[in-house]
Design a protein around this motif. Structure first.
Motif, mmCIF file in Angstrom:
data_model
loop_
_atom_site.group_PDB
_atom_site.id
_atom_site.type_symbol
_atom_site.label_atom_id
_atom_site.label_comp_id
_atom_site.label_asym_id
_atom_site.label_seq_id
_atom_site.Cartn_x
_atom_site.Cartn_y
_atom_site.Cartn_z
ATOM 1 N N ASP A 44 48.950 38.294 46.053
ATOM 2 C CA ASP A 44 48.182 38.271 47.288
ATOM 3 C C ASP A 44 48.101 39.677 47.868
ATOM 4 O OD1 ASP A 44 47.350 35.690 47.341
ATOM 5 O OD2 ASP A 44 48.977 34.945 48.600
ATOM 6 N N ALA A 45 46.948 39.976 48.428
ATOM 7 C CA ALA A 45 46.659 41.351 48.873
ATOM 8 C C ALA A 45 47.061 41.532 50.337
ATOM 9 C CB ALA A 45 45.169 41.642 48.677
ATOM 10 N N THR A 46 48.373 41.447 50.585
ATOM 11 C CA THR A 46 48.860 41.522 51.965
ATOM 12 C C THR A 46 49.216 42.935 52.407
ATOM 13 O OG1 THR A 46 51.036 40.928 51.093
ATOM 14 C CG2 THR A 46 49.714 39.147 52.009
ATOM 15 N N ALA A 47 49.193 43.901 51.488
ATOM 16 C CA ALA A 47 49.491 45.298 51.834
ATOM 17 C C ALA A 47 48.686 46.211 50.916
ATOM 18 C CB ALA A 47 50.981 45.583 51.688
ATOM 19 N N PRO A 93 50.415 36.620 58.876
ATOM 20 C CA PRO A 93 49.256 36.996 59.685
ATOM 21 C C PRO A 93 48.000 36.961 58.823
ATOM 22 C CG PRO A 93 50.574 38.930 59.138
ATOM 23 C CD PRO A 93 51.351 37.737 58.691
ATOM 24 N N LEU A 94 46.886 36.519 59.401
ATOM 25 C CA LEU A 94 45.639 36.404 58.638
ATOM 26 C C LEU A 94 44.905 37.746 58.648
ATOM 27 C CD1 LEU A 94 44.462 32.860 59.792
ATOM 28 C CD2 LEU A 94 45.872 33.510 57.844
ATOM 29 N N LEU A 95 44.383 38.139 57.483
ATOM 30 C CA LEU A 95 43.720 39.427 57.323
ATOM 31 C C LEU A 95 42.216 39.246 57.170
ATOM 32 C CD1 LEU A 95 46.179 41.002 54.700
ATOM 33 C CD2 LEU A 95 46.266 41.173 57.188
ATOM 34 N N THR A 96 41.462 40.282 57.548
ATOM 35 C CA THR A 96 40.013 40.232 57.407
ATOM 36 C C THR A 96 39.632 40.520 55.952
ATOM 37 O OG1 THR A 96 39.697 42.597 57.829
ATOM 38 C CG2 THR A 96 39.755 41.116 59.764
ATOM 39 N N PRO A 97 38.444 40.071 55.498
ATOM 40 C CA PRO A 97 38.003 40.365 54.125
ATOM 41 C C PRO A 97 37.990 41.856 53.816
ATOM 42 C CG PRO A 97 36.619 38.650 55.080
ATOM 43 C CD PRO A 97 37.519 39.144 56.182
#
Length: 417
Positions: A44-47, A93-97
């Motif tokens: 997952d692209a969390t950082a 936390p939810l991230l933007t595209p």
């Protein structure tokens, strides 16, 4: 009876202690002997960067490719919008595209160091699950996919159970994550013939869900393999330092800092980490890990050099070793230390030593910097700092100075220009 695999990859996984569990060892072994097995791990692209905690399964993909199979790095452009609840105490936390796409670009730089991408049979592929998840029709998805999942069974998985046992909220959004991950496996099997999913042992429930769904819906024969969740010998989670995560992108963690992390490995972990994080022969890893006294330090330097070479290249590893030698053995400054440059404008009125310690990455906050100074844990050019009110001016930085926090963390401070 212990199973002795015939395939090179599974032998490596067992010999080097990568293997925690496998859904069908005999079946997977036979498949690997029969031909190329496309295999995926999801990220997952969390950082903007991967960190040392990801390095174990990146090495698994590297060994997979070296053994003649095809790695698939699945980027969670879709699932990152939901968040994996596995063993977390709270919701992500939810991230933007846009942020997700930027993070994927940063992570790609790391994969390219370990895997060879291309169009050949064993070349790695990078796939984004947003390709199929972003366009899902919810009602069709419920009808065609959702009906295959038992809520009772999902509640029994440790990743969910541990959260509910602590009476912490688990949102419906997150609960859907394991269905989406199962769907990923099925889609990768359908589109690319993917036969194996790997991950940490905390992903076991998600992997089993994907295997069941793939078999039920498209009658695909697929497998799962997990690695142990690593902790260091003193019980700490692998990949964490005093300053937080150790990132794999060079612009977020310098090659020297990365090298130093491995050099600081405890004696008890050295042999194990050599097997997991380097490509040295197993016998050599065991020999180096069994050394005692001062000799084990030479093993740690080899560990640091080998791991740093894989990520940043041999020249960066040699430069880091040279800097460490200069700093620790000769008492010099070292050219490759993390460096803070201060402008003439900043220095005109003076800048506090507390602020400098924070900006140099040697303390997380002003409060921590003051505590370091009070406990005589901060030094400037090897002289203990005692005054938290000290101000440095341009004159004080006529020559670069070396700041230290404890025995192992150092930074260089100098005037810009």
């Amino acid at each position: 009876m212990t199973y002795h695999p015939k395939s090179e990859f599974l032998r490596i996984m067992i010999e080097r202690s990568f293997l925690a569990d496998c859904t069908d060892m005999q079946g997977l072994d036979d498949a690997m002997m029969a031909g190329v097995v496309p295999t995926y791990i999801g990220y997952d692209a969390t950082a903007k960067s991967l960190h040392i905690g990801h390095l174990l399964n990146i090495m698994m993909l590297r060994w997979l490719q070296k053994s003649g199979h095809k790695p698939i790095t699945l980027m969670g452009g879709g699932t990152t919008k939901v968040g994996d609840p596995s063993f977390r105490a709270d919701e992500r936390p939810l991230l933007t595209p846009q942020v997700i796409n930027e993070n994927i670009e940063g992570m790609q730089q790391v994969f390219a160091r370990y895997l060879s991408y291309g169009d050949n049979a064993t070349d790695a592929m990078m796939v984004n699950n947003a390709e199929w998840l972003d366009g899902l029709n919810y009602l069709e998805f419920l009808r065609d996919i959702g009906r295959h999942f038992s809520v009772n069974r999902m509640l029994s998985f440790e990743s969910v159970k541990s959260r509910l046992d602590r009476e912490q909220s688990l949102s419906f959004l997150e609960f859907n994550y394991m269905i989406l991950q199962a769907y990923d496996f099925m889609e990768l099997n359908r589109r690319y013939g993917c036969m194996l999913q790997m991950g940490g042992s905390d992903q076991w429930g998600n992997i089993v869900n994907g295997i069941d769904l793939t078999r039920r819906v498209i009658h695909g024969e697929v497998f799962g393999l997990t690695s142990p969740l690593l902790t260091t010998s003193d019980g700490k989670k692998m990949g964490k330092s005093q300053d937080g995560a150790v990132w794999l992108n060079g612009d977020m963690c310098s090659p020297y800092t990365f090298w130093q992390f491995w050099r600081n490995t405890t004696d008890a972990d050295t042999g194990r980490f050599l097997k997991l994080y380097t490509e040295l022969p197993v016998e050599e890893c065991d020999r180096l890990g069994a050394l005692g006294g001062a000799e084990i330090n030479a093993s740690k330097v080899i560990l640091a050099n080998e791991v740093t070479t894989l990520l940043h290249g041999r020249a960066a590893a040699e430069a880091a070793e040279a800097t460490a030698h200069e700093v620790f053995e000769k008492g010099g400054i070292g050219d490759d230390l993390p460096t803070l440059e201060l402008s003439e404008a900043e220095l005109s009125d003076g800048i506090s030593i507390v602020q400098i310690l924070v900006r140099a990455g040697l303390a997380k906050s002003g409060k921590e910097a003051k505590r370091l100074i009070a406990e005589h844990g901060a030094r400037m050019d090897d002289v203990p700092l005692s005054d938290a009110g000290l101000m440095l001016t341009a004159a004080a930085l006529a020559e670069p100075v070396r700041l230290s926090a404890g025995k192992k963390r150092h930074a260089l401070v100098k005037r810009a220009g």
